[in-house]
Design an enzyme around this catalytic site. Structure first.
Site, PDB file in Angstrom:
ATOM      1  N   SER A 194     138.998  27.832 -90.004  1.00 45.08           N
ATOM      2  CA  SER A 194     138.296  27.756 -91.291  1.00 45.08           C
ATOM      3  C   SER A 194     139.271  27.800 -92.459  1.00 45.08           C
ATOM      4  O   SER A 194     138.925  27.408 -93.577  1.00 45.08           O
ATOM      5  CB  SER A 194     137.288  28.896 -91.422  1.00 45.08           C
ATOM      6  OG  SER A 194     137.942  30.142 -91.565  1.00 45.08           O
ATOM      7  N   CYS A 227     136.013  38.097 -92.175  1.00 48.85           N
ATOM      8  CA  CYS A 227     136.460  38.162 -90.781  1.00 48.85           C
ATOM      9  C   CYS A 227     136.504  36.776 -90.113  1.00 48.85           C
ATOM     10  O   CYS A 227     135.580  35.987 -90.297  1.00 48.85           O
ATOM     11  CB  CYS A 227     135.524  39.088 -90.006  1.00 48.85           C
ATOM     12  SG  CYS A 227     135.784  39.113 -88.235  1.00 48.85           S
ATOM     13  N   PRO A 228     137.564  36.433 -89.370  1.00 47.98           N
ATOM     14  CA  PRO A 228     138.767  37.238 -89.090  1.00 47.98           C
ATOM     15  C   PRO A 228     139.886  37.075 -90.112  1.00 47.98           C
ATOM     16  O   PRO A 228     140.943  37.658 -89.981  1.00 47.98           O
ATOM     17  CB  PRO A 228     139.207  36.694 -87.725  1.00 47.98           C
ATOM     18  CG  PRO A 228     138.823  35.245 -87.776  1.00 47.98           C
ATOM     19  CD  PRO A 228     137.532  35.190 -88.547  1.00 47.98           C
ATOM     20  N   GLY A 230     140.480  33.705 -92.114  1.00 44.53           N
ATOM     21  CA  GLY A 230     140.980  32.352 -92.381  1.00 44.53           C
ATOM     22  C   GLY A 230     141.120  32.044 -93.858  1.00 44.53           C
ATOM     23  O   GLY A 230     142.112  31.457 -94.290  1.00 44.53           O
ATOM     24  N   ASP A 246     133.923  42.528 -94.897  1.00 50.49           N
ATOM     25  CA  ASP A 246     133.259  42.116 -93.659  1.00 50.49           C
ATOM     26  C   ASP A 246     133.189  43.307 -92.717  1.00 50.49           C
ATOM     27  O   ASP A 246     134.133  44.101 -92.654  1.00 50.49           O
ATOM     28  CB  ASP A 246     134.026  40.973 -92.979  1.00 50.49           C
ATOM     29  CG  ASP A 246     133.143  40.164 -92.035  1.00 50.49           C
ATOM     30  OD1 ASP A 246     132.513  40.763 -91.142  1.00 50.49           O
ATOM     31  OD2 ASP A 246     133.093  38.934 -92.190  1.00 50.49           O
ATOM     32  N   ASP A 266     128.580  45.009 -96.409  1.00 57.08           N
ATOM     33  CA  ASP A 266     127.744  43.819 -96.501  1.00 57.08           C
ATOM     34  C   ASP A 266     128.184  42.998 -97.712  1.00 57.08           C
ATOM     35  O   ASP A 266     128.248  43.514 -98.834  1.00 57.08           O
ATOM     36  CB  ASP A 266     126.280  44.246 -96.656  1.00 57.08           C
ATOM     37  CG  ASP A 266     125.308  43.067 -96.664  1.00 57.08           C
ATOM     38  OD1 ASP A 266     125.724  41.943 -97.008  1.00 57.08           O
ATOM     39  OD2 ASP A 266     124.134  43.280 -96.331  1.00 57.08           O
ATOM     40  N   ASP A 284     132.644  32.204 -97.522  1.00 55.29           N
ATOM     41  CA  ASP A 284     132.284  31.217 -96.497  1.00 55.29           C
ATOM     42  C   ASP A 284     131.257  31.816 -95.538  1.00 55.29           C
ATOM     43  O   ASP A 284     131.314  31.592 -94.337  1.00 55.29           O
ATOM     44  CB  ASP A 284     133.540  30.753 -95.741  1.00 55.29           C
ATOM     45  CG  ASP A 284     133.279  29.566 -94.829  1.00 55.29           C
ATOM     46  OD1 ASP A 284     132.381  28.772 -95.137  1.00 55.29           O
ATOM     47  OD2 ASP A 284     133.975  29.439 -93.799  1.00 55.29           O
ATOM     48  N   LYS A 313     126.120  26.233 -96.908  1.00 55.18           N
ATOM     49  CA  LYS A 313     125.708  25.665 -95.624  1.00 55.18           C
ATOM     50  C   LYS A 313     124.395  24.909 -95.833  1.00 55.18           C
ATOM     51  O   LYS A 313     123.429  25.465 -96.359  1.00 55.18           O
ATOM     52  CB  LYS A 313     125.517  26.762 -94.585  1.00 55.18           C
ATOM     53  CG  LYS A 313     126.649  27.785 -94.527  1.00 55.18           C
ATOM     54  CD  LYS A 313     127.971  27.181 -94.091  1.00 55.18           C
ATOM     55  CE  LYS A 313     129.066  28.249 -94.056  1.00 55.18           C
ATOM     56  NZ  LYS A 313     130.372  27.725 -93.660  1.00 55.18           N
TER      57      LYS A 313
END
Length: 363
Positions: A194, A227-228, A230, A246, A266, A284, A313
């Site tokens: 990502s 997370c993780p 990117g 995260d 959150d 993201d 999205k």
């Protein structure tokens, strides 16, 4: 000439068609879009001659979300002889040259749509480029010494080995990349692929000078849904200190930089530390796009950050309408709060069923 070709990601032809139809109508230009599902391109045909050239000059390419490239094209050249495809192409460019000054051309792209079916055709295109370029130069094309993107690029768009569109784009209003695609290598140190989305977004939305000025060691960022790591990786790489928000684990390599503070919270509830000045918010998260739009608007209106890059999205249906709703929500909130802002959205090459948005604000 009355046609535009617009390249896009396969599956997004309808969105590309809806967008160019709307943008053309705003300029008082009317026509219709020819759409073949999963073809990777759209042909927009204007009702009046010469209007395709006008659209290619007047519709800001950087304000088109779904189009990877915008080209003025001829009618389809069909049944090109396998032993001499060059001559009909040269003849077509000579005809076009009576309408547009093609002696201001600087580059040649021999392209296909970005589909699996076109991969074999792309091999032919690479081999065909060199002899075609030589033939065009003999005609006086491709020799223009450009100043401030004042030239044009020639495009040959093959749809079959014996069928192509012949056209051009304006260097000050197109994608400078072959097939409109910015290809990037995955950095092995990055925690996830990502990372390429944010890397491409930065290169797309910011000039090198803007990147140096706006992303450096004096800046602070927040990555919601990090997370993780990117996206955090791209910020840390540019020197920012990042609050990585995260519940999941962040890559150990990012902790080792000393440039992140992992906040297991959150993303919708997190607020920046009161004494911290946040320059960048990136996000993201996989969530309904309208919720992400509302979240970004809240951060900007509350002045928790000055600039943001985030992904929306998209649903399977009515994607263009959903994009418009999300962007309208954000701009409405910024307008009500009295902010000046710059907003740009793009369906990037490394995006999938999503678009990436960049917003900068000031009072």
């Amino acid at each position: 000439m009355n046609k535009l070709a617009l390249y896009c990601r396969i599956g997004f032809e309808k969105e590309t068609a809806a967008e160019i139809t709307e943008k053309a109508a705003e300029k008082g230009v009317f026509g219709f879009a020819r759409v073949n599902n999963d073809s990777g391109y759209v042909i927009f045909e204007c009702y009046q001659e010469g209007e395709a050239d006008r659209l290619a000059r007047e519709i800001p390419f950087n304000q088109l979300i779904f189009a990877r490239q915008m080209i003025v094209i001829s009618d389809l050249l069909e049944n090109l002889p396998p032993t001499d495809r060059i001559t009909p192409i040269i003849e077509e460019y000579n005809r076009i040259g009576s309408l547009v000054n093609l002696h201001r051309t600087t580059e040649l792209f021999v392209e296909t749509a970005d589909t699996n079916e076109a991969k074999e055709l792309s091999v032919f295109c690479r081999k065909f480029t060199v002899p075609l370029r030589q033939a065009l130069k003999k005609q006086g094309y491709l020799a223009f010494k450009e100043v401030k993107k004042s030239g044009l690029t020639l495009h040959i768009f093959f749809v079959k080995p014996n069928c192509c569109y012949v056209g051009y784009s304006y260097n000050n209003n197109h994608s400078p990349n072959f097939m409109g695609i910015l290809r990037l290598k995955f950095p092995p140190q990055a925690p996830s692929r990502s990372t390429l989305k944010l890397h491409e977004a930065i290169l797309t939305f910011l000039s090198p000078e803007e990147e140096r000025k706006c992303m450096n060691e004096s800046m602070y960022g927040v990555d919601l849904g990090a997370c993780p790591g990117g996206w955090t990786y791209q910020l840390v790489k540019r020197g920012l200190f990042v609050y990585a928000v995260d519940h999941g684990k962040m890559a150990a390599s990012l902790h080792d930089t000393g440039r992140i503070d992992h906040c297991p919270e959150d993303g919708f509830k997190f607020q920046p530390p009161k004494r911290s000045k946040i320059d960048w918010l990136v996000c993201d998260m996989v969530e309904q796009p309208i919720r992400i739009a509302a979240l970004i608007a809240k951060w900007l209106v509350n002045e928790w950050c000055r600039e943001s890059i985030f992904n929306l999205k998209l649903p399977m249906k009515k994607r263009y309408a959903e994009v418009q709703n999300c962007l309208q929500l954000i701009t409405n909130e910024l307008d009500k709060a009295g902010f000046k802002y710059h907003i740009q959205a793009k369906h990037l090459y490394h995006d999938r069923e999503e678009i990436t948005v960049h917003i900068s604000v000031k009072k």
